[in-house]
Design an enzyme around this catalytic site. Structure first.
Site, short mmCIF file in Angstrom:
data_model
loop_
_atom_site.label_atom_id
_atom_site.label_comp_id
_atom_site.label_asym_id
_atom_site.label_seq_id
_atom_site.Cartn_x
_atom_site.Cartn_y
_atom_site.Cartn_z
N ARG A 235 0.86 -1.19 0.00
CA ARG A 235 0.00 0.00 0.00
C ARG A 235 0.89 1.23 0.00
O ARG A 235 1.90 1.28 0.71
CB ARG A 235 -0.91 0.04 1.24
N GLU A 264 -3.18 7.58 -4.39
CA GLU A 264 -3.63 7.05 -5.68
C GLU A 264 -5.14 7.14 -5.88
O GLU A 264 -5.62 7.10 -7.01
CB GLU A 264 -3.20 5.57 -5.81
N HIS A 296 -1.38 -0.16 -9.70
CA HIS A 296 -2.10 -1.06 -8.80
C HIS A 296 -2.73 -2.24 -9.55
O HIS A 296 -3.94 -2.45 -9.49
CB HIS A 296 -3.17 -0.28 -8.01
P1 NAD Z 1 -1.25 -11.24 5.09
O1 NAD Z 1 -2.26 -10.77 6.09
O2 NAD Z 1 -1.17 -12.67 4.74
O3 NAD Z 1 0.22 -10.76 5.55
C1 NAD Z 1 0.49 -9.51 6.10
C2 NAD Z 1 1.65 -9.69 7.08
O4 NAD Z 1 2.03 -8.40 7.55
C3 NAD Z 1 1.28 -10.55 8.31
O5 NAD Z 1 2.23 -11.57 8.50
C4 NAD Z 1 1.28 -9.54 9.45
O6 NAD Z 1 1.69 -10.11 10.71
C5 NAD Z 1 2.30 -8.53 8.94
N1 NAD Z 1 2.22 -7.27 9.64
C6 NAD Z 1 1.15 -6.66 10.18
N2 NAD Z 1 1.52 -5.51 10.79
C7 NAD Z 1 2.86 -5.40 10.60
C8 NAD Z 1 3.83 -4.45 11.00
N3 NAD Z 1 3.49 -3.39 11.74
N4 NAD Z 1 5.11 -4.65 10.63
C9 NAD Z 1 5.47 -5.75 9.90
N5 NAD Z 1 4.60 -6.69 9.52
C10 NAD Z 1 3.31 -6.52 9.87
O7 NAD Z 1 -1.52 -10.34 3.79
P2 NAD Z 1 -0.99 -10.62 2.31
O8 NAD Z 1 -2.01 -11.39 1.56
O9 NAD Z 1 0.40 -11.09 2.35
O10 NAD Z 1 -1.06 -9.11 1.73
C11 NAD Z 1 -0.20 -8.09 2.23
C12 NAD Z 1 -0.67 -6.75 1.72
O11 NAD Z 1 -0.48 -6.69 0.31
C13 NAD Z 1 -2.18 -6.49 1.90
O12 NAD Z 1 -2.46 -5.96 3.18
C14 NAD Z 1 -2.50 -5.51 0.80
O13 NAD Z 1 -2.43 -4.20 1.29
C15 NAD Z 1 -1.38 -5.74 -0.21
N6 NAD Z 1 -1.92 -6.25 -1.50
C16 NAD Z 1 -1.66 -5.56 -2.64
C17 NAD Z 1 -2.15 -6.03 -3.86
C18 NAD Z 1 -1.88 -5.30 -5.16
O14 NAD Z 1 -2.55 -5.59 -6.16
N7 NAD Z 1 -0.92 -4.41 -5.24
C19 NAD Z 1 -2.93 -7.19 -3.90
C20 NAD Z 1 -3.14 -7.89 -2.71
C21 NAD Z 1 -2.64 -7.41 -1.50
#
Ligand code: NAD
Length: 331
Positions: A235, A264, A296
């Protein structure tokens, strides 16, 4: 038949959603995004289905509650566009789509990394001008580089697996550690400070929330090595973009590959090719020679779209039929 207002519907997802729905629900496909100005379009609907660009902040949720909306589903993993606390206060459950295809986002992150490290965009531009010289295209191997992964959830874990295959040394930071990554891919968990100090490449995979907003800021950039590569497909708000531009200009960040940008909303997913854009920070980023920005679409693969559509319809089904929903978000 229950009617669902599907906001911000895009051409790329229609076929997948309609197939997954199989006429179970009446889907009201709305091109406009959800905002205080468009809540009324959901009149008479049981629930709303949102996209990441929609605005489900507190005032919007108050209005949805007044319209009698009973639930919210989002067609995304990230849910920073929804105030889940206010939704809970209004007894509106919210469900999301976890892990629809972590590979889609991880592969896009790796694509940015490789395109930057091997100057693929510049090379393509030159070849199209019949300029086949290569003096300015010297790249770097990923093998042997130290890569810092911030957030080792579903996407971060796939990143570790892929980067281990490239022969990288992997450092990781997460508030919850995943022991199997240590065992399977030799991942070394460390402090955030150590990620900043020791990494040649940093890739962000944490959600945006109050503890991760501007996680990368003036201070974090000040303790990094020179000429690092930064990748952000998570994000935009994880990075203070002004501080990133300074770091790009003073050589701390040698390369930035991004799929997201903190402001964005209202820009990404729209076509401004005739009128242009006026956001000076985004313009500076786009025009920086060492920046590769995509709009995105790390999630945009056929496999991911099918999975998002199926889970979204499943989430609606659970809420309509009163079944418990494992994808329901807890405030
Ligand atoms: P997920 O929930 O499986 O993993 C997120 C990880 O971040 C978890 O292990 C959590 O413990 C960790 N986390 C939470 N707070 C934290 C902090 N303060 N410091 C460090 N780590 C922390 O989620 P995911 O499926 O791996 O997705 C991650 C992110 O990717 C989503 O939240 C979303 O914003 C983003 N995303 C982007 C797209 C895109 O098209 N660009 C698509 C899907 C997801």
């Amino acid at each position: 038949m229950n009617r669902i207002a599907v906001y911000s519907i895009h051409a790329f997802e229609k076929e997948f959603l309609l197939n997954a729905n199989n006429s179970q629900f009446e889907l009201l496909l709305i091109e406009e995004g959800l905002s205080v100005n468009t809540v009324a379009l959901s009149k008479g609907c049981a629930g709303v289905a949102l996209f990441t660009s929609d605005d489900a902040s507190a005032p919007v949720i108050e209005l949805l509650a007044k319209e009698g909306i009973r639930f919210i589903v989002t067609r995304s993993t990230g849910y920073d566009h929804i105030d889940i606390n206010v939704a809970a206060q209004k007894n509106i459950p919210v469900a999301y789509v976890p892990g629809y295809s972590p590979n889609a986002i991880a592969e896009h992150s790796i694509a940015l990394m490789l395109a930057l490290s091997r100057h693929l965009i510049q090379s393509d531009k030159k070849v199209k001008q019949y300029n086949f010289t290569i003096d300015d295209l010297v790249g770097t191997n990923l093998q042997g580089k130290t890569v810092g992964i911030i957030g080792t959830g579903q996407i971060g874990a796939v990143m570790c697996k892929i980067l281990d295959g490239f022969g990288c040394n992997i450092l990781a930071y997460d508030i919850e550690q995943n022991g199997s990554l240590r065992y399977n891919y030799n991942v070394k968990y460390c402090s955030l400070e150590d990620i900043f100090r020791l990494s040649d490449i940093i890739s962000l995979h944490a959600p945006l929330n109050h503890s991760t907003k501007h996680l990368l800021n003036e201070h974090s950039f000040s303790i990094m090595k020179k000429n690092i590569m930064l990748i952000n497909t998570a994000r935009g708000g994880l990075i203070d973009t002004k501080a990133l531009l300074d770091a790009l200009n003073n050589g701390t960040v040698g390369y930035f590959g991004g799929d997201v940008y903190e402001n964005e909303k209202g820009i990404f997913f729209h076509n401004y090719s005739s009128e242009g854009i006026s956001d000076p920070i985004l313009l500076a980023l786009i025009n920086h020679r060492n920046v590769l920005l995509t709009s995105h679409h790390a999630f945009l693969t056929r496999e991911a779209l099918q999975s998002i559509a199926e889970t979204t319809i499943g989430n609606i089904h659970c809420f309509v039929s009163g079944q418990s929903n494992p994808n329901q978000l807890k405030p």
